[in-house]
Scaffold this active site. Structure first.
Site, mmCIF file in Angstrom:
data_model
loop_
_atom_site.group_PDB
_atom_site.id
_atom_site.type_symbol
_atom_site.label_atom_id
_atom_site.label_comp_id
_atom_site.label_asym_id
_atom_site.label_seq_id
_atom_site.Cartn_x
_atom_site.Cartn_y
_atom_site.Cartn_z
ATOM 1 N N ASP A 127 -14.914 27.555 33.918
ATOM 2 C CA ASP A 127 -15.758 28.222 32.569
ATOM 3 C C ASP A 127 -16.159 26.999 31.915
ATOM 4 O O ASP A 127 -15.212 26.442 31.295
ATOM 5 C CB ASP A 127 -15.033 29.184 31.899
ATOM 6 C CG ASP A 127 -15.810 29.886 30.931
ATOM 7 O OD1 ASP A 127 -16.901 29.289 30.703
ATOM 8 O OD2 ASP A 127 -15.031 30.682 30.175
ATOM 9 N N HIS A 171 -13.843 12.377 49.262
ATOM 10 C CA HIS A 171 -12.604 13.021 49.801
ATOM 11 C C HIS A 171 -11.542 11.974 49.878
ATOM 12 O O HIS A 171 -10.281 12.186 49.806
ATOM 13 C CB HIS A 171 -12.974 13.508 51.112
ATOM 14 C CG HIS A 171 -12.023 14.870 51.552
ATOM 15 N ND1 HIS A 171 -10.755 14.867 50.921
ATOM 16 C CD2 HIS A 171 -12.173 15.584 52.424
ATOM 17 C CE1 HIS A 171 -10.383 16.027 51.595
ATOM 18 N NE2 HIS A 171 -10.954 16.524 52.196
#
Length: 462
Positions: A381, A166
């Protein structure tokens, strides 16, 4: 609408983790993090998990091999993620761009996607076997900044799981990275959005000056002890579709019914959680959450900036006021906190990090909620189609880091009817979880005439 905790158990066979370096030589240099990046509160990994179904047209291709190659190509552009964090004077963090690489794991699991149940939502069974993490993740120095595991399923589907520091990126930057990998997996030569470092744009001013009140970084009172017990912790998710959201809005004064979904659900979670934990009525409680600083900056950050561009905010009251007031009281506190964010506020946060030595947000009495429903994880995708589930892997991410589990998450899912909704995922001690579910049920029954007397949680697990 209760869903069993997917009691399925399965074996995951991992191959030996390997380092995947950039496919081409990359600059060897040292890059400073911004002072929005370099926060004690961000010293952990963001875990995301994506589930993909079998695609007959892709049978000749191995998803693990395709994604591994895409990772190597993507790291040419995102080469700092192939480096390692070092610490300079005053604990200032920087990336040593060594090109050592990201950690990559191939795995197989003797389970089919259908075995996970009709609704994919945290908690997932055997999640720690599907999401690799290094030992002692609290130690952020000198270790991989990016970890990916691809697990093939016996049905021909697969699971993509990723852990990213992070300190290097927020959810917006993370999805930019993942989409770049997905583009290259599908045959692109380079990412359509080129990554931009430029971390100096969110570094402290010279000289730094704190110009706003930042109660999200209040220091813990000496001797303060969290009232949240750690024994018998359970993880559950609760589904909120159009019907549930509409019901909650009917509980509000007319002028507040147009509040955002986040304001509504965060306030609901905060209030029910406080009641469930039986917090001392006079104890100060706070809801912590992050908002994007991007819309507040002028000039705007460049397209492709993938560093942290978020700030923490805090809504604060006492447990008594939060518990005894209607839901709209908590919503107004959340909205008021959000309204504080300006460009000056963002600059003040960066300056505070330098002046105060990067303080951590207070853990005692805090509830942290993060919303990734609009980030776009579910749309990724790699060539096999979009995800069945894409989002954060689990709630309670603070458990290993801080000894408590203040973090709850909001993720986009579909229920068993295919209806879009939001899963509110939370970790609580077992007795408190039962109270939490009942409090939610009470709220929803105030307007839902004829609703059967049962909790609305959709998944549960130890």
């Amino acid at each position: 609408m209760a869903l069993p905790s997917s009691a399925v158990t399965f074996a995951v066979r991992r191959r030996k983790p390997e380092l995947v370096a950039p496919a081409k030589p990359t600059p060897y240099e040292c890059k400073l993090l911004s002072d929005i990046d370099d926060q004690e509160s961000l010293r952990f990994n963001i875990p995301v998990i994506q589930f993909y179904t079998c695609n007959p047209s892709m049978q000749a291709k191995d998803p693990a091999a395709v994604i591994r190659e895409a990772l190597a190509q993507t790291l040419v552009y995102y080469y700092p993620l192939a480096g390692r964090l070092r610490e300079g004077p005053n604990r200032k963090l920087m990336v040593d761009c060594t090109g050592e690489g990201a950690l990559y794991i191939e795995a197989e699991a003797d389970v089919a996607l259908k075995d996970f149940g009709d609704i994919l939502s945290p908690p997932f069974p055997c999640v720690d076997e599907l999401l690799y993490d290094v030992p002692n993740p609290n130690d952020v120095l000198n270790r991989p900044l990016l970890i990916i595991q691809v697990t093939r399923l016996k049905c021909g589907g697969f699971i993509f799981a990723i852990n990213v520091s992070h300190l290097l990126t927020d959810a917006s930057g993370m999805i930019q990275l993942i989409l770049a990998m997905a583009e290259i997996s599908r045959g692109a030569i380079a990412p359509s959005i080129q990554p931009v470092w430029e971390r100096h744009l969110l570094s402290a001013r010279d000289p730094p000056r704190v110009s706003s009140f930042h109660r999200e970084y209040d220091q813990e009172k000496e001797g303060a002890i969290s009232t949240t017990p750690l024994e018998n912790m359970v993880h559950r998710s609760f589904f909120f579709g159009h019907k549930e959201l509409s019901t909650l809005r009917k509980l509000l004064p007319y002028h507040l019914r147009q509040c955002s979904r986040f304001e509504l659900l965060a306030a609901c979670l905060w209030r029910c959680r406080t009641i469930a934990l039986k917090t001392d009525p006079d104890e100060e409680v706070r809801l912590l959450f992050t908002v994007s600083a991007r819309p507040k900056l002028n000039p705007p950050l460049p397209l492709g900036y993938y560093g942290n561009a978020i700030v923490f905010l805090a809504a604060i009251t006492t447990a008594r006021k939060l518990s005894e007031n209607p839901l709209w009281y908590a919503i107004k506190l959340v909205r008021h906190a959000k309204e504080r964010v300006t460009e000056e506020y963002v600059r003040s946060v960066a300056d505070l990090m330098v002046i105060k030595g990067r303080p951590h947000y207070p853990m005692t009495g805090s509830c942290l909620v993060t919303d990734v429903t609009r980030v776009g994880f579910k749309d990724v995708d790699f060539g096999w189609g979009k995800t069945v589930y894409g989002g954060l892997a689990k709630a309670g991410l603070g458990a290993k880091l801080h000894g408590v589990s203040p973090l709850s998450i909001l993720v986009a899912i579909k229920n068993e009817k295919g209806e879009d909704g939001i899963a509110m995922s939370i970790c609580l001690p077992d007795p408190a979880m039962e109270v939490f579910a009942k409090e939610l049920d009470i709220l929803l029954k105030q307007e839902m005439v004829g609703l059967q007397s049962k909790p609305i949680f959709i998944s549960s697990g130890l």
